[in-house]
Design a protein around this motif. Structure first.
Motif, short mmCIF file in Angstrom:
data_model
loop_
_atom_site.label_atom_id
_atom_site.label_comp_id
_atom_site.label_asym_id
_atom_site.label_seq_id
_atom_site.Cartn_x
_atom_site.Cartn_y
_atom_site.Cartn_z
N ARG A 65 0.83 -1.22 0.00
CA ARG A 65 0.00 0.00 0.00
C ARG A 65 0.85 1.25 0.00
O ARG A 65 0.50 2.26 -0.60
N GLY A 74 0.80 2.40 -8.19
CA GLY A 74 -0.12 3.00 -7.24
C GLY A 74 -0.24 4.49 -7.46
O GLY A 74 0.28 5.03 -8.43
N ARG A 75 -0.95 5.14 -6.55
CA ARG A 75 -1.13 6.59 -6.64
C ARG A 75 0.20 7.29 -6.53
O ARG A 75 0.50 8.23 -7.21
N GLU A 88 -10.22 13.10 4.06
CA GLU A 88 -11.36 12.40 4.63
C GLU A 88 -10.94 10.95 4.89
O GLU A 88 -10.12 10.38 4.18
N ARG A 144 5.43 10.32 6.16
CA ARG A 144 5.79 9.24 5.26
C ARG A 144 5.84 7.95 6.06
O ARG A 144 6.41 7.93 7.15
N ILE A 204 1.23 15.24 2.63
CA ILE A 204 0.48 13.98 2.59
C ILE A 204 0.23 13.54 4.03
O ILE A 204 1.18 13.26 4.76
N VAL A 250 -2.95 4.38 7.94
CA VAL A 250 -3.46 4.83 6.64
C VAL A 250 -2.69 6.08 6.26
O VAL A 250 -2.33 6.89 7.12
N TRP A 251 -2.44 6.21 4.98
CA TRP A 251 -1.60 7.30 4.46
C TRP A 251 -2.27 7.88 3.23
O TRP A 251 -2.88 7.12 2.44
N GLY A 252 -2.20 9.17 3.08
CA GLY A 252 -2.93 9.85 2.02
C GLY A 252 -2.52 9.46 0.62
O GLY A 252 -3.27 9.70 -0.32
N ALA A 253 -1.34 8.87 0.45
CA ALA A 253 -0.90 8.48 -0.89
C ALA A 253 -0.83 6.98 -1.03
O ALA A 253 -0.17 6.48 -1.93
N GLN A 254 -1.49 6.26 -0.15
CA GLN A 254 -1.42 4.80 -0.27
C GLN A 254 -2.10 4.38 -1.57
O GLN A 254 -3.08 4.98 -2.01
N SER A 255 -1.56 3.31 -2.15
CA SER A 255 -2.05 2.91 -3.47
C SER A 255 -3.26 1.99 -3.37
O SER A 255 -3.87 1.69 -4.38
N ALA A 256 -3.57 1.54 -2.19
CA ALA A 256 -4.75 0.69 -1.99
C ALA A 256 -5.22 0.91 -0.56
O ALA A 256 -4.42 1.26 0.30
N PRO A 257 -6.50 0.71 -0.31
CA PRO A 257 -6.98 0.92 1.06
C PRO A 257 -6.51 -0.21 1.99
O PRO A 257 -6.11 -1.28 1.54
N ASP A 307 -9.67 3.97 4.04
CA ASP A 307 -8.82 4.79 3.18
C ASP A 307 -8.75 6.22 3.71
O ASP A 307 -9.74 6.74 4.24
N LEU A 308 -7.59 6.81 3.58
CA LEU A 308 -7.42 8.25 3.86
C LEU A 308 -7.11 8.91 2.53
O LEU A 308 -6.15 8.53 1.86
N ARG A 309 -7.92 9.85 2.14
CA ARG A 309 -7.73 10.44 0.82
C ARG A 309 -8.23 11.88 0.83
O ARG A 309 -8.91 12.31 1.77
#
Lengths: 387, 387
Positions: A61, A71-72, B140, B192, B225, B245-252, B265-267
């Motif tokens: 993740r 990923g993002r 959020e 990070r 982030i 949870v991290w704002g740039a994680q590539s998956a929840p 998810d944090l986005r």
């Protein structure tokens, strides 16, 4: 802000004004940070393909280990506390990477390397890691009791398990067995994180460097105030956009043409190169597993990017062949479509092999790319598997 | 009490108060502009202009000041009492009254924008479509509940519900309708994720070998982030799962509660578009012989229910629809080669008071026209009489 004195003042106005001020003060001051919070917003959405990949672990993740699709964003190079070490005499420091916190060429031999890696937590455990290394040396796994009985050493001031293996080495990105290899390593497995220092190379080289490895392992330390971190330590001050210096990446090496310089690495590429002083035109070097879709499909993918029609197998048979990676590569030159707003040229070199395919691409304004034609060809031909 | 009320009324309606407040606004603007050099627009806007109180650090000396929010609230009260309620309304003061109403409208527009406007962006490649836009700065926390029809029901905690969970003391967020609650702590506005090594300690929890390392806030606030430690508490089975949870994680982050899968998810905060926005074609025209864009525009399709409209959004021609203004903001990737797919980024603003400043300026101009026309006529008559 004109005010006619005496107009409109009176008890009623005063009361109204006082109440308004009190209300304002209450509304500002009564935010209760301890109140129970409750999710109030619920919505139903259609998920875009790939948006909700479930069951990815934390490493995936956060981009600390690659996933099957990009990923993002990926976590940047870890910012570890600064640490230092004493490089053994005759060893050469190599550029670090996101996985290799310290990286060395052993005793001047290009085929012998040593590097330090770290994992959060127990990293799978001691037994799994010892047996993973044994598998790389094409040796059968050891029992837990035998692993417990392995000799001990010291790494980063912590007790470590010492592993010394002889056999045929198979690297992570290769299926080729390299005979008469030796691997000596030290493993620290703790709930607070795990460290792996591994030296691997021809037995004749590595066998003579056991003491140097142990001295290096003992020398790893957190930098004291005033002590310079090792130049490639992840904690050392560095320009995050700086380009790697070595003419090697992930098992490939090359000869850099005059005027070319290594550009900062990017995801999906093994390496990037700025080919002239303007710096905005880059050659890219990428590698895909297996045949990566095949030669014709990749050439036509590039042609599509230049708004050109597809070639056939017969057309491709006419393409120029060059020596590349010990075999034969195909050189292509694709001009942008005639109606393109700015004329562009793409040079490409492809070496498509079952064991892994390598692609070199250079695209930009026609005049500048034409000036790089010979350099591009020389660079592509210079590519070889790093020993 | 009545005397105090009358005195307060006099103070708050006086022209001296007006002048003081306007000088304070000027001072805050000046200090905020200077501070922007070091702390960026977003942080300064929050500290100086959206606050009620602040402490400005003048070298080693802390200076407490009212925030622009408070100053403008007081100015609003001052204008109402002094300029409208206490104004003797008759012929000569009509222009002044109208002007004051216009200024009040201007202030009102500011308040509406601050508390009710949403700003963000939507980025699309050709062929893609969107039903929401995303904030640049706000985050959020989402609990995604996959539904049998392939859609996802999202339970959304807004930034205010977790951004004050700064330390180890957890804040609990209830999620009605789900058999779980969230416990959040160690919110970091810029962070990070990183692996924990055995050779160093950290002052935040380590989860699955990883921790969040806080980083300084960036001047360009959109590059920060956020990250958060979250525990998912099963309200029925008493289970607890800790994660990051991290704002740039590539998956929840995926968790199982009561045999059902949820995605955490944090986005960036999302806002629904009242229509579907699809990018059909993006056009970038470069200056001749360069890669620098001269202009760029996007052909989009706006679909609302059964009706679809084809429109073009260009640099100076935004789309106004459904209470939104959609501007052509940028494009990318900047490293794209000819033929590479490009994306188009639109800035999206939902501001119910979007046109208020225009109306306010018209009202102010009308008021001043009335007032000064009357003065001019009076002056001309006076001069004529003297002559």
């Amino acid at each position: 802000m004109t005010l006619d004195k005496g107009a409109g003042s009176g008890p009623r106005s005063a009361h109204w004004f006082g109440a308004a001020c009190a209300g304002l003060a209450l509304s500002v001051g009564c935010h209760d940070a301890t109140a129970t919070r409750q999710v109030e917003l619920v919505r139903e959405t259609t998920v875009q393909p790939g948006e909700w990949r479930l069951n990815a672990d934390a490493m995936e993740r956060f981009g600390l280990r690659s996933m099957s699709a990009p990923g993002r964003d990926a976590a940047e190079e870890p910012e570890l506390p600064r640490f230092a070490w004493d490089t053994p005499a005759g060893w050469k420091e190599l550029p670090t990477s996101s996985m290799r916190l310290a990286n060395f060429q052993v005793a001047g031999h290009p085929g012998a390397e040593c590097y330090l890696t770290m994992l959060g937590g127990v990293g799978g455990g001691l037994a799994a890691n010892v047996n993973r290394w044994r598998t790389q040396m094409n040796l059968p796994p050891m029992s837990s009791e035998d692993i417990e009985a392995l000799p001990k050493g010291e790494l980063f001031g912590r007790p470590a398990t010492r592993v010394d293996l002889r056999g045929s080495f198979t690297g992570m990105n290769s299926s080729e067995k390299l005979p008469d290899y030796r691997m000596i390593g030290l493993i620290v497995v703790e709930p607070g994180g795990s460290l792996f220092l591994k030296m691997v190379g021809p037995d004749a080289v590595v066998g003579s460097q056991g003491e140097a490895l142990e001295a290096l392992a003992k020398s790893f330390r957190l930098s004291q105030p005033g002590e310079a971190a090792a130049p490639d330590s992840p904690g050392a001050p560095q320009d995050t956009a700086a380009a790697p210096a070595a003419n090697v990446a992930d098992g490939l090496s090359w000869v850099l043409p005059a005027g070319w310089r290594r550009a900062p690495d990017r995801s999906m590429r093994l390496a990037s190169f700025q080919v002239d002083e303007q710096g905005d035109v880059e050659a890219s070097l990428t590698r895909l597993a297996g045949e990566g879709g095949g030669l014709l499909a990749n050439v036509n993918r590039w042609r599509k990017q230049m708004s050109r029609e597809d070639l056939t197998e017969q057309d491709l048979a006419q393409a120029t062949r060059i020596p590349m990676l010990g075999g034969v590569g195909v050189l292509v030159e694709i001009e942008s479509a005639a109606d393109a707003s700015s004329p562009a040229l793409m040079l490409g070199a492809l070496c498509v092999r079952p064991e892994g395919s390598v692609f070199v691409k250079l695209t930009g304004p026609r005049a500048r790319i034409e000036a790089q034609r010979e350099a591009f060809r020389a660079f592509s031909s210079s590519l070889s598997e790093a020993p | 009490m009545k005397a105090l009320g009358s005195r307060l009324l006099r103070v708050f309606s006086s022209i001296g108060t007006s002048c003081t407040l306007l000088i304070l606004l000027g001072l805050l603007t000046w200090l905020g502009t200077l501070e922007q050099v070091d702390h960026g627009l977003y942080e300064v806007q929050k500290k100086y202009f959206e606050s009620f109180f602040l402490v400005h650090q003048a070298g080693p000396i802390p200076i407490p000041l009212p925030g622009a929010n408070l100053v403008m609230c007081l100015l609003f009260v001052n204008l109402i009492i002094g300029g409208i309620v206490r104004l003797r309304i008759h012929g000569p003061t009509v222009g002044v009254l109208v002007t004051h109403v216009g200024i009040l409208m201007l202030l009102g527009a500011g308040f509406v924008k601050m508390y009710h406007a949403d700003e963000g962006h939507v980025t699309l490649f050709e062929g893609q479509q969107a039903t929401h836009f995303e904030s640049y700065y706000r985050w959020e926390l989402v609990v995604g509940e996959p539904l049998p029809d392939g859609r996802v029901r999202e339970h959304v905690a807004r930034q205010e519900q977790f951004a004050d969970a700064l330390g180890a003391t957890p804040k609990r967020i209830e999620v009605p309708g789900l058999p779980l609650a969230l416990e959040v702590r160690h919110y970091q506005a810029n962070t990070r994720p990183q692996q924990k090594g055995p050779m160093f300690e950290v002052d935040v929890p380590v989860v699955d070998g990883l921790f969040l390392r806080e980083r300084p806030l960036q001047k360009e606030a959109e590059t920060n982030i956020a990250g958060l430690y979250v525990a998912v508490l099963g309200t029925a089975d008493g289970s607890r799962r800790d994660g990051l949870v991290w704002g740039a994680q590539s998956a929840p982050w995926t968790v199982q509660v009561g045999g059902k899968t949820y995605a955490i998810d944090l986005r960036h905060e999302r806002y629904a578009l009242p229509f579907t926005l699809a990018l059909e074609d993006f056009e970038k025209i470069d200056h001749p012989g360069t890669g620098m864009p001269k202009s760029f525009s996007s052909d989009v399709q706006v679909t609302e229910g059964p009706s679809a409209r084809d429109l073009t959004i260009s640099m100076n021609e935004p789309l106004r629809s459904g209470g939104l203004v959609i501007y052509q903001a940028s494009w990318g990737p900047s490293t794209a080669r000819p033929g590479d797919p490009l994306f188009s980024t639109f800035a999206v603003v939902r501001n119910p008071a979007d046109q208020y400043p225009l109306y306010a300026c018209i009202v102010i101009a009308l008021g001043m026209l009335l007032h000064f026309s009357r003065k001019l006529i009076r002056h001309v008559r006076l001069e004529a009489r003297r002559a």
